[in-house]
Design an enzyme around this catalytic site. Structure first.
Site, PDB file in Angstrom:
ATOM      1  N   GLU A 127      49.409  46.353  25.834  1.00  0.00           N
ATOM      2  CA  GLU A 127      50.282  45.308  26.394  1.00  0.00           C
ATOM      3  C   GLU A 127      51.084  44.543  25.333  1.00  0.00           C
ATOM      4  O   GLU A 127      51.069  43.312  25.270  1.00  0.00           O
ATOM      5  CB  GLU A 127      49.426  44.352  27.231  1.00  0.00           C
ATOM      6  N   ASN A 168      49.010  51.459  25.692  1.00  0.00           N
ATOM      7  CA  ASN A 168      48.622  51.146  27.064  1.00  0.00           C
ATOM      8  C   ASN A 168      49.334  49.886  27.564  1.00  0.00           C
ATOM      9  O   ASN A 168      49.433  48.901  26.830  1.00  0.00           O
ATOM     10  CB  ASN A 168      47.090  50.924  27.094  1.00  0.00           C
ATOM     11  N   HIS A 204      47.622  48.919  38.205  1.00  0.00           N
ATOM     12  CA  HIS A 204      46.989  47.886  39.045  1.00  0.00           C
ATOM     13  C   HIS A 204      47.957  47.624  40.199  1.00  0.00           C
ATOM     14  O   HIS A 204      48.870  46.806  40.095  1.00  0.00           O
ATOM     15  CB  HIS A 204      46.737  46.603  38.241  1.00  0.00           C
ATOM     16  N   GLU A 233      43.881  52.371  34.384  1.00  0.00           N
ATOM     17  CA  GLU A 233      43.195  51.223  35.005  1.00  0.00           C
ATOM     18  C   GLU A 233      43.527  51.119  36.485  1.00  0.00           C
ATOM     19  O   GLU A 233      43.941  50.106  36.987  1.00  0.00           O
ATOM     20  CB  GLU A 233      43.587  49.922  34.291  1.00  0.00           C
ATOM     21  N   ASP A 235      43.629  50.613  40.324  1.00  0.00           N
ATOM     22  CA  ASP A 235      43.003  49.957  41.472  1.00  0.00           C
ATOM     23  C   ASP A 235      44.119  49.507  42.420  1.00  0.00           C
ATOM     24  O   ASP A 235      45.280  49.419  42.029  1.00  0.00           O
ATOM     25  CB  ASP A 235      42.060  48.804  41.082  1.00  0.00           C
TER      26      ASP A 235
HETATM   27  O1  G3I Z   1      31.567  37.326  28.093  1.00  0.00           O
HETATM   28  C1  G3I Z   1      31.858  36.042  28.634  1.00  0.00           C
HETATM   29  C2  G3I Z   1      30.572  35.336  28.994  1.00  0.00           C
HETATM   30  O2  G3I Z   1      29.813  35.111  27.804  1.00  0.00           O
HETATM   31  C3  G3I Z   1      30.899  34.006  29.688  1.00  0.00           C
HETATM   32  O3  G3I Z   1      29.694  33.389  30.102  1.00  0.00           O
HETATM   33  C4  G3I Z   1      31.791  34.303  30.892  1.00  0.00           C
HETATM   34  C5  G3I Z   1      32.183  33.046  31.627  1.00  0.00           C
HETATM   35  O4  G3I Z   1      33.231  32.416  30.931  1.00  0.00           O
HETATM   36  O5  G3I Z   1      33.008  34.955  30.453  1.00  0.00           O
HETATM   37  C6  G3I Z   1      32.719  36.210  29.878  1.00  0.00           C
HETATM   38  O6  G3I Z   1      33.902  36.810  29.461  1.00  0.00           O
HETATM   39  C7  G3I Z   1      34.730  37.250  30.549  1.00  0.00           C
HETATM   40  C8  G3I Z   1      34.928  38.783  30.405  1.00  0.00           C
HETATM   41  O7  G3I Z   1      35.853  39.253  31.391  1.00  0.00           O
HETATM   42  C9  G3I Z   1      33.622  39.536  30.523  1.00  0.00           C
HETATM   43  O8  G3I Z   1      33.075  39.331  31.812  1.00  0.00           O
HETATM   44  C10 G3I Z   1      36.057  36.545  30.413  1.00  0.00           C
HETATM   45  O9  G3I Z   1      35.872  35.168  30.703  1.00  0.00           O
HETATM   46  C11 G3I Z   1      37.057  37.136  31.409  1.00  0.00           C
HETATM   47  O10 G3I Z   1      38.351  36.611  31.160  1.00  0.00           O
HETATM   48  C12 G3I Z   1      37.149  38.657  31.199  1.00  0.00           C
HETATM   49  O11 G3I Z   1      38.039  39.183  32.176  1.00  0.00           O
HETATM   50  C13 G3I Z   1      38.484  40.521  31.893  1.00  0.00           C
HETATM   51  C14 G3I Z   1      39.993  40.474  31.569  1.00  0.00           C
HETATM   52  O12 G3I Z   1      40.491  41.812  31.381  1.00  0.00           O
HETATM   53  C15 G3I Z   1      40.281  39.698  30.289  1.00  0.00           C
HETATM   54  O13 G3I Z   1      39.651  40.353  29.203  1.00  0.00           O
HETATM   55  C16 G3I Z   1      38.253  41.365  33.146  1.00  0.00           C
HETATM   56  O14 G3I Z   1      36.853  41.516  33.364  1.00  0.00           O
HETATM   57  C17 G3I Z   1      38.900  42.737  32.962  1.00  0.00           C
HETATM   58  O15 G3I Z   1      38.843  43.490  34.180  1.00  0.00           O
HETATM   59  C18 G3I Z   1      40.367  42.589  32.580  1.00  0.00           C
HETATM   60  O16 G3I Z   1      40.869  43.873  32.326  1.00  0.00           O
HETATM   61  C19 G3I Z   1      42.247  43.920  31.874  1.00  0.00           C
HETATM   62  C20 G3I Z   1      42.352  45.026  30.837  1.00  0.00           C
HETATM   63  O17 G3I Z   1      41.447  44.776  29.771  1.00  0.00           O
HETATM   64  C21 G3I Z   1      43.795  45.143  30.351  1.00  0.00           C
HETATM   65  N1  G3I Z   1      44.714  45.370  31.482  1.00  0.00           N
HETATM   66  C22 G3I Z   1      44.621  44.345  32.536  1.00  0.00           C
HETATM   67  C23 G3I Z   1      43.189  44.261  33.061  1.00  0.00           C
HETATM   68  C24 G3I Z   1      43.076  43.245  34.186  1.00  0.00           C
HETATM   69  O18 G3I Z   1      43.373  41.950  33.720  1.00  0.00           O
END
Ligand code: G3I
Length: 309
Positions: A127, A168, A204, A233, A235
């Site tokens: 991105e 990506n 997505h 990715e 969905d």
């Molecule tokens: O690991 C922490 C945890 O320690 C904490 O307690 C919790 C609550 O704040 O957060 C946890 O981290 C979260 C992480 O997912 C793991 O669960 C982050 O807050 C949360 O923002 C993160 O969201 C992910 C997001 O990317 C941002 O990284 C989503 O699961 C994931 O599906 C999403 O995937 C992205 C791809 O990487 C890139 N393309 C878009 C796609 C959708 O946004």
């Protein structure tokens, strides 16, 4: 699905949640994934905010466990991502841009180096483009200009020469201002000798999507650049008043297009049960939150069954 994909020398993959082995239903989750997929992308375990929370301090446990699980279940492992503008640890967000190149190269060497020979494909840069096609003003861009992209791919190639290196992005699978910008970016990187092997189209989508002719034309122009194609990715958010069958039709047509495109190497869902989707409110995946198959699952299974390469 994986038996059908294996018989067709095709990869059908999923994104594995962080701490999958600690889930209350981890056995059901891991057993279901092992029976349905021959490719795995860690959804969050490779992200810099998780894997290098403090400079020089790495948290590889979850990524190691997923690598072991993928190998034990004969799944191709897809690393995601090395360099991204988001999910950065505080120490990187506060970084002086003059340190960005050193930090980027250290990170790539440490992470891609650790999984050399185990991770078959990397989303090296994720991105880099804004929605209007301009380059994001990330810490990486601020520190190195547009050249950070080439430097990242060259560093990844140097540390793991056998890995497939992917650029990506999202909302680039049909013809639009952003996919035009991505085309121009990749064309110029390739002309400059940047070692990019493939392009990842995140897909997505939403259940009202229907611009399939544009997807076919768009994938073909990137194939014509000599790049392999990965749906990375996938969905489909279910929007009212659309039905599960409407959603399944998007799953079906999208997989049909990938299978019909010789350079399309993999179809990867961003998860597989609605229970753990990043957008679970829109039930965007193959199985319900109780692991029951949905019309979207039947659509992919039938499409794989009906397709012979
Ligand atoms: O690991 C922490 C945890 O320690 C904490 O307690 C919790 C609550 O704040 O957060 C946890 O981290 C979260 C992480 O997912 C793991 O669960 C982050 O807050 C949360 O923002 C993160 O969201 C992910 C997001 O990317 C941002 O990284 C989503 O699961 C994931 O599906 C999403 O995937 C992205 C791809 O990487 C890139 N393309 C878009 C796609 C959708 O946004």
């Amino acid at each position: 699905m994986r038996d059908l994909a294996d018989q067709r020398d095709f990869k059908i993959g999923f994104a594995a949640v962080l701490n999958a082995f600690e889930l209350a239903d981890n056995q059901l989750y891991l057993d279901t994934a092992a029976s349905e997929f021959n490719m795995l992308t860690p959804e969050n375990s490779h992200k810099m905010g998780w894997i290098q929370p403090r400079r020089g301090e790495f948290r590889f446990d979850d990524a190691d466990a997923l690598a072991d699980y993928a190998e034990a279940n004969n799944m191709l492992l897809h690393g995601h991502p090395l360099i991204w503008y988001a999910q950065l640890p505080d120490w990187v967000q506060r970084l002086d841009p003059s340190d960005a190149e050193t930090v980027m190269l250290e990170h790539i060497d440490a992470v891609a180096g650790r999984y050399k020979g185990r991770i078959a494909l990397w989303d090296v840069v994720n991105e880099a483009l804004e929605d209007d096609g301009r380059l994001r003003q990330s810490i990486w861009f601020k520190g190195m200009g547009e050249g950070y992209i080439g430097k990242a791919f060259e560093a990844a190639r140097a540390v793991d020469p056998d890995a497939v290196l992917i650029y990506n992005d999202y909302d680039v699978v049909w013809e639009n201002q952003k996919s035009d910008a991505m085309y121009a970016l990749l064309q110029s990187e390739l002309a400059a000798g940047t070692p990019i092997d493939g392009v990842g189209f995140q897909m997505h989508l939403r259940s009202g999507f229907d611009d399939y002719p544009s997807v076919e034309r768009n994938l073909q122009r990137f194939a014509d650049l000599g790049l392999d194609i990965y749906i990375t990715e996938f969905d489909v958010a279910l929007d009212a008043p659309d039905t599960l069958d409407t959603q399944a039709a998007v799953f079906q047509r999208s997989l049909e297009i990938c299978l019909a495109q010789p350079r399309c190497k993999a179809m990867q869902a961003w998860g597989f049960t609605d229970r753990y989707s990043w957008r679970s409110a829109f039930t965007p995946l193959l199985l319900t939150d109780r692991y029951l198959s949905k019309p979207s699952y039947t659509a992919w299974q039938t499409t794989l069954k009906n397709f012979m390469r």
